[in-house]
Write an enzyme that holds these catalytic residues in place. Structure first.
Site, short mmCIF file in Angstrom:
data_model
loop_
_atom_site.label_atom_id
_atom_site.label_comp_id
_atom_site.label_asym_id
_atom_site.label_seq_id
_atom_site.Cartn_x
_atom_site.Cartn_y
_atom_site.Cartn_z
N ILE A 14 0.95 -1.51 0.12
CA ILE A 14 0.62 -0.05 0.10
C ILE A 14 0.78 0.80 -0.06
O ILE A 14 0.57 2.61 -0.94
CB ILE A 14 -0.72 0.55 0.74
CG1 ILE A 14 -2.05 1.06 0.66
CG2 ILE A 14 -1.00 -0.09 2.42
CD1 ILE A 14 -2.92 0.63 -0.50
N SER A 36 11.90 0.65 6.31
CA SER A 36 11.51 -0.67 6.09
C SER A 36 12.59 -0.97 6.76
O SER A 36 13.25 -1.14 6.28
CB SER A 36 10.99 -0.41 4.77
OG SER A 36 9.95 -1.23 4.68
N ARG A 37 12.50 -2.52 6.96
CA ARG A 37 13.21 -3.50 7.00
C ARG A 37 13.98 -4.15 5.55
O ARG A 37 14.69 -4.00 5.43
CB ARG A 37 12.85 -4.22 8.17
CG ARG A 37 12.56 -4.43 9.89
CD ARG A 37 11.39 -5.10 10.11
NE ARG A 37 10.16 -5.42 9.16
CZ ARG A 37 9.96 -6.57 9.30
NH1 ARG A 37 10.13 -7.60 10.42
NH2 ARG A 37 8.69 -7.69 8.30
N LYS A 90 -5.60 1.93 8.08
CA LYS A 90 -6.74 0.50 8.79
C LYS A 90 -5.95 -0.88 8.41
O LYS A 90 -5.49 -1.06 7.49
CB LYS A 90 -7.91 1.16 7.47
CG LYS A 90 -7.61 0.86 6.07
CD LYS A 90 -7.41 -0.60 5.50
CE LYS A 90 -8.51 -1.31 5.62
NZ LYS A 90 -7.77 -2.54 5.04
N ASP A 168 -10.31 -7.87 6.61
CA ASP A 168 -9.42 -6.65 6.22
C ASP A 168 -10.05 -6.23 5.34
O ASP A 168 -10.07 -4.53 5.18
CB ASP A 168 -7.69 -7.69 5.80
CG ASP A 168 -7.17 -6.48 5.70
OD1 ASP A 168 -6.01 -6.02 6.24
OD2 ASP A 168 -7.25 -5.78 4.34
P1 NAP Z 1 2.67 -5.77 3.14
O1 NAP Z 1 3.21 -4.85 1.66
O2 NAP Z 1 2.39 -7.13 3.59
O3 NAP Z 1 3.22 -4.90 4.31
C1 NAP Z 1 4.30 -3.35 4.90
C2 NAP Z 1 4.83 -3.90 4.62
O4 NAP Z 1 5.26 -3.57 6.40
C3 NAP Z 1 5.66 -4.79 4.57
O5 NAP Z 1 6.50 -4.60 3.25
C4 NAP Z 1 6.85 -4.89 5.67
O6 NAP Z 1 8.35 -3.59 5.01
C5 NAP Z 1 5.90 -4.09 7.16
N1 NAP Z 1 6.40 -4.89 7.45
C6 NAP Z 1 5.32 -6.42 7.22
N2 NAP Z 1 5.30 -7.49 8.26
C7 NAP Z 1 5.93 -6.41 9.63
C8 NAP Z 1 6.24 -7.22 10.66
N3 NAP Z 1 5.91 -7.79 11.46
N4 NAP Z 1 7.33 -5.95 11.49
C9 NAP Z 1 7.54 -5.06 10.68
N5 NAP Z 1 6.77 -4.55 9.73
C10 NAP Z 1 6.61 -5.37 8.93
O7 NAP Z 1 0.91 -5.13 3.44
P2 NAP Z 1 0.01 -3.70 2.38
O8 NAP Z 1 -0.80 -4.32 1.43
O9 NAP Z 1 0.91 -3.00 2.23
O10 NAP Z 1 -0.96 -3.75 4.63
C11 NAP Z 1 -0.74 -2.55 5.22
C12 NAP Z 1 -0.90 -2.25 5.46
O11 NAP Z 1 -2.21 -1.27 4.72
C13 NAP Z 1 -2.99 -3.61 6.31
O12 NAP Z 1 -3.36 -2.54 6.94
C14 NAP Z 1 -4.02 -3.41 4.91
O13 NAP Z 1 -4.84 -3.45 5.88
C15 NAP Z 1 -3.95 -1.71 4.60
N6 NAP Z 1 -4.11 -1.08 3.32
C16 NAP Z 1 -3.85 -2.40 2.08
C17 NAP Z 1 -4.16 -2.15 0.92
C18 NAP Z 1 -4.37 -2.93 0.14
O14 NAP Z 1 -4.73 -3.62 -1.14
N7 NAP Z 1 -2.61 -3.78 -0.09
C19 NAP Z 1 -5.63 -1.32 0.47
C20 NAP Z 1 -5.26 -0.71 2.18
C21 NAP Z 1 -5.45 -0.60 3.09
P3 NAP Z 1 9.92 -4.21 5.38
O15 NAP Z 1 9.90 -5.58 5.82
O16 NAP Z 1 10.78 -3.34 4.48
O17 NAP Z 1 9.51 -3.91 7.23
#
Ligand code: NAP
Length: 310
Positions: A14, A36-37, A90, A168
Site C-alpha cells: 500500500i 522499512s526493514r 486501516k 481486512d
Molecule cells: P504488506 O505489503 O504485506 O506490508 C507492508 C510492509 O510492512 C511490508 O513490506 C514490511 O516492510 C512491513 N511489515 C510487514 N510485516 C511486518 C512486521 N511483522 N514487522 C514490521 N514491519 C512489517 O501489506 P500492505 O498490503 O501494504 O498492507 C499494509 C496495511 O495497509 C494493512 O493494514 C492493510 O489493511 C492496509 N491496506 C492495504 C491495501 C492493499 O491493497 N494491500 C489497501 C488499503 C490498505 P519491511 O519488511 O520492509 O519492514
C-alpha cells in the site's frame, strides 16, 4: 506554503501503490525519510529502525505507518513518545485496548493521532450519507467480494492472528456503512468460514440490529474470482440507492453517477485531512468499523472450510 516533513514506515504494497505517489504530488507534505526493514524509497534517507530515524530527523513532525496492524503498535508508540503526529493505515490496530493506549499517548504528548479509513474518502460516500438522511430504511445489503490473491499476494499476515482475514477488506465496507447510516447498528449474528489451515476467516456473513427494524446484512468473500464486488444497497421508503465500486459510483433508482476508478482520490484526501488535523491540533480516531469486526469475531459461528493455499 512550506510543506510539512513526513516519514513513511512499512514500505510494502500500500505504501508503494498509494502513499508514495500521493506524497510525491501533495501540496501539504514533503516525504523526508522512510523506515522499512526491506523496502526502500528512492530519493530520501532510508532507515531500518524507527528509533534511529526519529533521532536522526527531528524536523520530521509526522509519521505515517503503512505496515500491517499487529506490528504497527510498536512503531506508533515510538513515534508518539518521540512527540510526532501519527497517521495509521486501516485497520487502526489489532485490538481495541492498544488503540486506546495510542490515543492516550497522543493526548499526553500533545500530538495528533489519525486513524484513517481510506474507503470513507470515496467520491460518493458523503452524497450517500446525505441521501439516506431523512429516508426510512427497509433493507441495507453489503456485498464485498474480491480475490485475496490479487490484493494481498503472498501476504501470510492476513491469515495470522490479528490479520483479520476477510475483514481486512470487509472493514472498508464497514467504514462506509458507519459513515452513511444515520442510525447506530450492532452485530447480532455472524458466520465465519475458517480455512482449516488458517487462523482468520476467508468469508463471513453478518446480520445487524437496526433500531427501526430494517434488515441489515453483510456478505464478505475473499476467495472470489472475477471482478471485485464492493457494493452497498439501501432500499428505503424513498427509493433505492446503490453505492458500487467501493463508493466510486452511486446509482439512485437506476440513474448512475461515477467518479474514476476505485481508490481514486482517496489517499490524497486522507493526506489533506491529516494536514488539517495537524493544523488544528486535533486527533481523529473512530473505532466504529473495527468494533463491528471485533463483535463479529466474538459472536461468530465458525465453520471450517477447505484449506487455503496461495
Ligand atoms: P504488506 O505489503 O504485506 O506490508 C507492508 C510492509 O510492512 C511490508 O513490506 C514490511 O516492510 C512491513 N511489515 C510487514 N510485516 C511486518 C512486521 N511483522 N514487522 C514490521 N514491519 C512489517 O501489506 P500492505 O498490503 O501494504 O498492507 C499494509 C496495511 O495497509 C494493512 O493494514 C492493510 O489493511 C492496509 N491496506 C492495504 C491495501 C492493499 O491493497 N494491500 C489497501 C488499503 C490498505 P519491511 O519488511 O520492509 O519492514
Amino acid at each position: 506554503m512550506t510543506r510539512r516533513k513526513i516519514a513513511l514506515a512499512g514500505i510494502g504494497k500500500i505504501a508503494t501503490d498509494q502513499h508514495i505517489p500521493t506524497l510525491a504530488s501533495s501540496p501539504d507534505w514533503e516525504l523526508a525519510a522512510a523506515v522499512s526493514r526491506h523496502g526502500r524509497v528512492e530519493g530520501v534517507p532510508n532507515f531500518t529502525d524507527m528509533d534511529e530515524m526519529l533521532a536522526a530527523h527531528p524536523e520530521v513532525g509526522t509519521v505515517s505507518l503503512c505496515m500491517p496492524p499487529v506490528p504497527r503498535f510498536a512503531y506508533a508508540e515510538a513515534a508518539l513518545k518521540a512527540g510526532r503526529n501519527v497517521m495509521l493505515e486501516k485497520p487502526p490496530g489489532a485490538t481495541l485496548s492498544e488503540v486506546h493506549a495510542l490515543e492516550n499517548l497522543a493526548r499526553e504528548a500533545g500530538v495528533v493521532l489519525y486513524a484513517t479509513w481510506h474507503s470513507r474518502e470515496a467520491a460518493f460516500v458523503a452524497p450517500a450519507a446525505a441521501w439516506l438522511k431523512g429516508r426510512r430504511l427497509k433493507r441495507f445489503t453489503v456485498t464485498w467480494k474480491e480475490d485475496v490473491r490479487k490484493w494481498h499476494p503472498g501476504q501470510d499476515w492476513v491469515f495470522e492472528p490479528g490479520g483479520m482475514g476477510v475483514f481486512d477488506p470487509g472493514i472498508n465496507a464497514l467504514s462506509i456503512v458507519t459513515a452513511i447510516l444515520p442510525d447506530p447498528i450492532h452485530v447480532t449474528r455472524a458466520t465465519l468460514e475458517m480455512p482449516e489451515n488458517r487462523q482468520t476467516p476467508i468469508a463471513a456473513t453478518l446480520a445487524f440490529h437496526h433500531p427501526q427494524g430494517a434488515e441489515v446484512t453483510a456478505t464478505m468473500d475473499w476467495d472470489h474470482s472475477g471482478d471485485d464486488v464492493w457494493r452497498i444497497e439501501a432500499v428505503t421508503d424513498g427509493g433505492t440507492m446503490t453505492l458500487d465500486r467501493g463508493g466510486a459510483e452511486m446509482r439512485i433508482d437506476g440513474s448512475v453517477q461515477s467518479a474514476g476508478d476505485g481508490l481514486h482520490g482517496e489517499y490524497p484526501r486522507l493526506y489533506a485531512q491529516m494536514a488539517r488535523l495537524v493544523e488544528d491540533g486535533r486527533s481523529d480516531v473512530d473505532l466504529s468499523p473495527a468494533r463491528h469486526v471485533w463483535d463479529a469475531m466474538t459472536l461468530g459461528r465458525r465453520k471450517i472450510v477447505a484449506p487455503f493455499h496461495w
